[in-house]
Design an enzyme around this catalytic site. Structure first.
Site, PDB file in Angstrom:
ATOM      1  N   ALA A  79       1.103  -1.260  -0.342  1.00 31.48           N
ATOM      2  CA  ALA A  79      -0.463  -0.275  -0.201  1.00 31.48           C
ATOM      3  C   ALA A  79       0.987   1.571   0.273  1.00 31.48           C
ATOM      4  O   ALA A  79       0.595   1.889   1.133  1.00 31.48           O
ATOM      5  CB  ALA A  79      -1.104  -0.198   1.302  1.00 31.48           C
ATOM      6  N   ALA A  80       1.617   1.566  -1.591  1.00 26.24           N
ATOM      7  CA  ALA A  80       2.923   2.173  -1.316  1.00 26.24           C
ATOM      8  C   ALA A  80       2.421   3.478  -1.201  1.00 26.24           C
ATOM      9  O   ALA A  80       3.148   4.888  -0.824  1.00 26.24           O
ATOM     10  CB  ALA A  80       3.394   1.808  -2.780  1.00 26.24           C
ATOM     11  N   SER A 127       6.445   7.900   0.191  1.00 27.69           N
ATOM     12  CA  SER A 127       8.128   8.387   1.513  1.00 27.69           C
ATOM     13  C   SER A 127       8.408   6.849   2.398  1.00 27.69           C
ATOM     14  O   SER A 127       9.399   6.754   1.728  1.00 27.69           O
ATOM     15  CB  SER A 127       7.135   9.117   2.630  1.00 27.69           C
ATOM     16  N   LYS A 128       7.728   5.876   2.168  1.00 23.20           N
ATOM     17  CA  LYS A 128       8.146   4.510   2.258  1.00 23.20           C
ATOM     18  C   LYS A 128       8.997   3.806   1.519  1.00 23.20           C
ATOM     19  O   LYS A 128       9.786   3.255   1.272  1.00 23.20           O
ATOM     20  CB  LYS A 128       7.686   3.558   3.420  1.00 23.20           C
ATOM     21  N   ASP A 138      -0.460   0.603  -5.514  1.00 21.26           N
ATOM     22  CA  ASP A 138      -1.487   0.783  -4.818  1.00 21.26           C
ATOM     23  C   ASP A 138      -2.957   1.035  -5.667  1.00 21.26           C
ATOM     24  O   ASP A 138      -2.490   0.116  -6.641  1.00 21.26           O
ATOM     25  CB  ASP A 138      -1.657   2.281  -4.248  1.00 21.26           C
ATOM     26  N   ASP A 180      -5.901  -4.095  -6.359  1.00 21.65           N
ATOM     27  CA  ASP A 180      -6.123  -4.331  -4.660  1.00 21.65           C
ATOM     28  C   ASP A 180      -4.986  -5.213  -3.935  1.00 21.65           C
ATOM     29  O   ASP A 180      -4.967  -6.165  -4.633  1.00 21.65           O
ATOM     30  CB  ASP A 180      -7.986  -4.798  -5.435  1.00 21.65           C
ATOM     31  N   ASP A 223       1.935  -1.031   5.127  1.00 24.83           N
ATOM     32  CA  ASP A 223       1.842  -0.303   5.864  1.00 24.83           C
ATOM     33  C   ASP A 223       0.346   0.175   5.478  1.00 24.83           C
ATOM     34  O   ASP A 223       0.101   0.960   4.766  1.00 24.83           O
ATOM     35  CB  ASP A 223       2.719   1.022   5.934  1.00 24.83           C
ATOM     36  N   CYS A 244      -0.340   4.261  11.374  1.00 25.40           N
ATOM     37  CA  CYS A 244      -0.105   5.323  12.066  1.00 25.40           C
ATOM     38  C   CYS A 244      -1.642   6.020  13.074  1.00 25.40           C
ATOM     39  O   CYS A 244      -2.605   6.148  13.167  1.00 25.40           O
ATOM     40  CB  CYS A 244      -0.223   6.528  11.054  1.00 25.40           C
TER      41      CYS A 244
END
Lengths: 134, 315
Positions: free
Chosen positions: B120-121, B125-126, B144, B171, B190, B243
């Site tokens: 899930a890019a 940033s990651k 994504d 997906d 993430d 997060c």
């Protein structure tokens, strides 16, 4: 592609054979590692945009200026800090260079895209989206 | 008004749960949630000598403080208002990235030459951090789910010059069908989440918070996590991160991966303060293994809140 590789070799003295290059549309060329090129998956896009065909040769992207610039033997112009800051705002720069054509732009160890020198002015080829807003 | 958070935003059930979770520290959590986090940047060592750039930024009046857990991460104590509108940013010499968001790639610790998936890019940033940690060697697939999200991802991959990245649009729940089973050495998930840890940047997550929405997103997270685990090679490692601080979105998901045979390992991050994951929450008994997961509260390191679990697939 062979035309582009020959131009890069001739104009900058750089051999890109360590990378994979792929066409993207009619004019654009992308660059990626050979390993990423060989990975079998249905992709949207791979690697980074490197260059675009232009009447005077090729426009080199900011990322292309790093990849090519680090190895380039010629046609790299080093700007002063004041010129560099104006360049990054999208301005053209008045400089004296040996011949007309495409130059990679450098400030210290940092590469900042490419410009076309017409004999008087280095025309800024950095896309607006990569420049600094006033 | 409670500690600067607008009145009415904190729902009674939220307060009940987080008081139960944190006890007297609940008020400290709120006081940190009410403050904007210090901005931070991640330097790109593949484009510039970090020492040169730090010197240049400091010469221009920036005050930088190293982030202990990532060698190229810096908090910007003093700098321009718009960190995304400088020459250095536009040239891809740094990425504006929250300090806690640098943790999952460090926990995953990819090596040059590996095959890595960021499931899930977006916005990247990651992804770009992983690519730099791999020294652009090996293959990094950044996936994504919607074209809009993929557009942002592509722009950041370009700016950071991540030449070993392949962008895919699928997906994530169907990752085994899309990529094939046991294809990657390392996988980062993430996961999309309720973003409670991001309240310091926007009140939205607090306004949207409800047990129902948490349950709904936890289902999605578990589906994604199971798919991520399936595309991981035997012996490979996976990071599951969010997060948010919600146990249902964190420990509960990891607990369900353990049921598939995954083994938890304790991430090693220098200078990071964190709390062990919960062994139990409400009616769930997760077990002591979950103590190897990391709960990172805003007050621990002055970051947004984060959760990180490092899992290995046995040989």
């Amino acid at each position: 592609m062979s035309e582009f590789l020959a131009w890069i070799r001739e104009w900058f003295g750089v051999d890109l054979s360590g990378y994979s290059l792929i066409r993207s549309g009619k004019k654009r060329i992308r660059l990626l590692t050979k390993e990423a090129a060989g990975f079998d998956v249905k992709d949207v896009i791979r690697g980074v945009y490197l260059a675009k065909k232009a009447p005077y040769g090729y426009i080199i992207s900011v990322e292309g200026s790093y990849i090519i610039g680090r190895e380039a033997l010629r046609h790299v112009v080093e700007l002063s800090e004041e010129e560099f800051r104006r360049w990054m705002k999208g301005e053209d720069i008045v400089v004296e260079l040996p011949e007309r054509g495409v130059y990679l732009v450098k400030f210290g160890p940092v590469f900042a895209g490419s410009g076309y020198y017409n004999g008087e002015v280095l025309h800024n080829l950095v896309p607006k989206s990569r420049t600094v807003e006033p | 008004m409670s500690d600067g958070i607008p009145e009415g935003l904190i729902k009674p059930e939220f307060e009940r749960r987080y008081r139960k979770l944190l006890g007297e520290e609940y008020d400290i959590l709120l006081s940190f949630m009410a403050r904007k986090p210090t901005p931070s940047i991640r330097l790109n060592p593949m484009k510039v000598d970090p020492g040169w750039l730090v010197a240049k930024l400091e010469e221009s009046g920036w005050v930088l403080e190293p982030i202990p857990w990532y060698e190229y991460g810096y908090r910007v104590r003093k700098g321009p208002e718009r960190l995304g509108n400088t020459e250095w940013h536009q040239l891809g010499l740094y990425y504006v990235q929250e300090a806690a968001s640098m943790i999952p790639p460090v926990a995953l610790s990819p090596s040059p030459g590996e095959r890595v998936l960021d499931l899930a890019a977006s916005p990247g940033s990651k992804t770009t951090q992983l690519s730099e940690m791999m020294r652009h060697e090996g293959v990094l697939v950044a996936n994504d789910v919607t074209p809009d999200r993929v557009d942002a991802l592509i722009a950041n991959i370009q700016r950071m010059g991540s030449i070993n990245v392949i962008v895919t649009l699928s997906d994530g729940r169907r990752a085994p069908q899309f990529f094939g089973e046991e294809k990657f050495d390392k996988v980062l998930l993430d996961a999309p989440c309720s973003s409670l840890g991001e309240v310091r940047r926007s009140w939205g997550a607090l306004a949207r918070w409800s047990p129902k929405s948490i349950n709904k997103i936890a289902k999605l997270q578990l589906s994604l996590a199971k798919a991520a685990y399936r595309v991981l090679k035997k012996g490979g490692v996976m990071v599951y991160s969010t997060c948010t601080l919600e146990p249902k979105e964190n420990e509960w998901v990891v607990y369900n991966l353990l049921k598939l045979g995954a083994v938890l390992e304790e991430p090693q991050l220098e200078g990071l303060r964190w709390r062990p994951g919960l062994e139990r929450w409400m009616d769930w008994e997760f077990g002591s293994e979950l103590r190897k997961t990391m709960r990172i509260y805003p007050q621990d390191n002055d970051t947004i809140g984060f959760f990180v679990g490092l899992l290995r697939k046995p040989m």
